[in-house]
Design an enzyme around this catalytic site. Structure first.
Site: not given
Length: 329
Positions: A244, A246, A271, A274
């Site tokens: 992801h 992040e 999410c 993360c």
């Protein structure tokens, strides 16, 4: 501040300028090439200047005042205006039948065929010398005006908040969120483009976007079976190979460069997976723009972990249908 207003025939260009003058105390500035020097036109309540250079020179010296102009004859002149930090370009348009009805009402003209009006309207938009389309395509705020009355248009222009300071100089939130959105454009994840920026003391530490790990086949080339299979949000996450945005930003930054002062900007709310990593590395605040299906669980993790979470909502921009977009908010 100088607001330039462009638009198609009978869309409401003059109405916007009049609203700015009468409601928000703007001064109107126009170009009249037959003049030798600047002149105040009492009848039109407008400052007239012999050239765009003269107009811009005067407005620059009085940039703290409010100015509006519909005099943008060429793209070269628009380029002159746009280089100044106090300039905002606004365009206004409306469906052709709406504009035709306004033309009939304004000029008491019920005899002009629709076809003739369309020909004249197209000339105003597409003519290589005088066409408005190149200007309208460059506008920061593009208004679709289907208002039935001037009072309705004025109310919706007030809701639009054209004087919002972020329109001329982005706030730090807007600046960093724009960088996050730009980072997202590098993503080729088949499910969702996401971009992220980590900052500390208003300095960018790292950026990230989602995609498969270094050395693996890109998601957009079939590298992640889960994304390419079109799994729904939250499903099949254990088989997803994409890192992801992040995660990429945190890996790039490294924990030693992060602290409670660090802020993570992401164009989509992180999410759950993360969020626990964000808490673990010590990020102090997370700012996001778009919602995600796990927002509630993410918010709970951040609240327990002592991470401030907030959503950034910029002023309305781009193409705005004033009757629909602003009334429904």
């Amino acid at each position: 501040m100088l607001i330039g207003v462009c638009g198609s025939a009978c869309a409401g260009r003059r109405s916007v300028a009049k609203y700015l003058k009468e409601t928000l105390n703007f001064n109107e500035a126009s170009i009249t090439t037959t003049l030798d020097k600047p002149l105040w036109d009492e009848e039109a309540k407008c400052f007239s200047f012999p050239s765009a250079d003269a107009l811009l020179d005067h407005v620059t010296k009085h940039w703290r005042d409010r100015w509006v102009t519909t005099s943008i004859p060429t793209e070269a002149i628009l380029d002159m205006y746009a280089r100044r930090p106090f300039f905002l370009l606004v365009s206004i348009d409306a469906p052709v039948l709406t504009r035709w009805a306004r033309h009939q009402l304004k000029y008491h003209d019920v005899d002009t065929p629709l076809e003739d009006f369309v020909i004249e309207s197209d000339l105003r938009l597409f003519d290589p010398l005088i066409g408005q389309l190149p200007f309208m395509s460059r506008a920061s705020v593009r208004i679709l005006n289907t208002s039935s009355t001037l009072a309705e248009l004025h109310a919706q222009l007030a809701a639009l908040d054209l004087l919002h300071p972020d329109r001329l100089r982005p706030s730090w939130d807007m600046y960093f969120m724009s960088l996050a959105s730009l980072a997202a454009q590098r993503s080729n994840c088949m499910k969702r483009r996401v971009g992220c920026v980590v900052v500390r003391d208003r300095r960018v530490i790292s950026t990230g976007y989602n995609g498969t790990p270094r050395g693996l086949v890109n998601c957009g080339e079939g590298g992640c079976g889960r994304c390419n299979a079109g799994e729904g949000s939250g499903h099949g996450l254990a088989t997803c190979l994409c890192i992801h945005a992040e995660e990429n930003a945190l890996l790039e930054a490294g924990r030693e460069r992060l602290a409670e002062r660090a802020v993570l900007y992401c164009d989509t709310c992180p999410c759950l997976t993360c969020s626990i990593k964000i808490v673990q590395v010590g990020i102090g605040e997370v700012v996001y723009s778009q919602e995600y299906s796990m927002d509630g669980r993410t918010a709970a993790v951040f609240a327990e972990g002592g991470v401030k979470l907030r959503q950034f909502v910029p002023p309305p921009n781009g193409l705005i249908h004033v009757e629909r977009d602003l009334v429904l908010k």
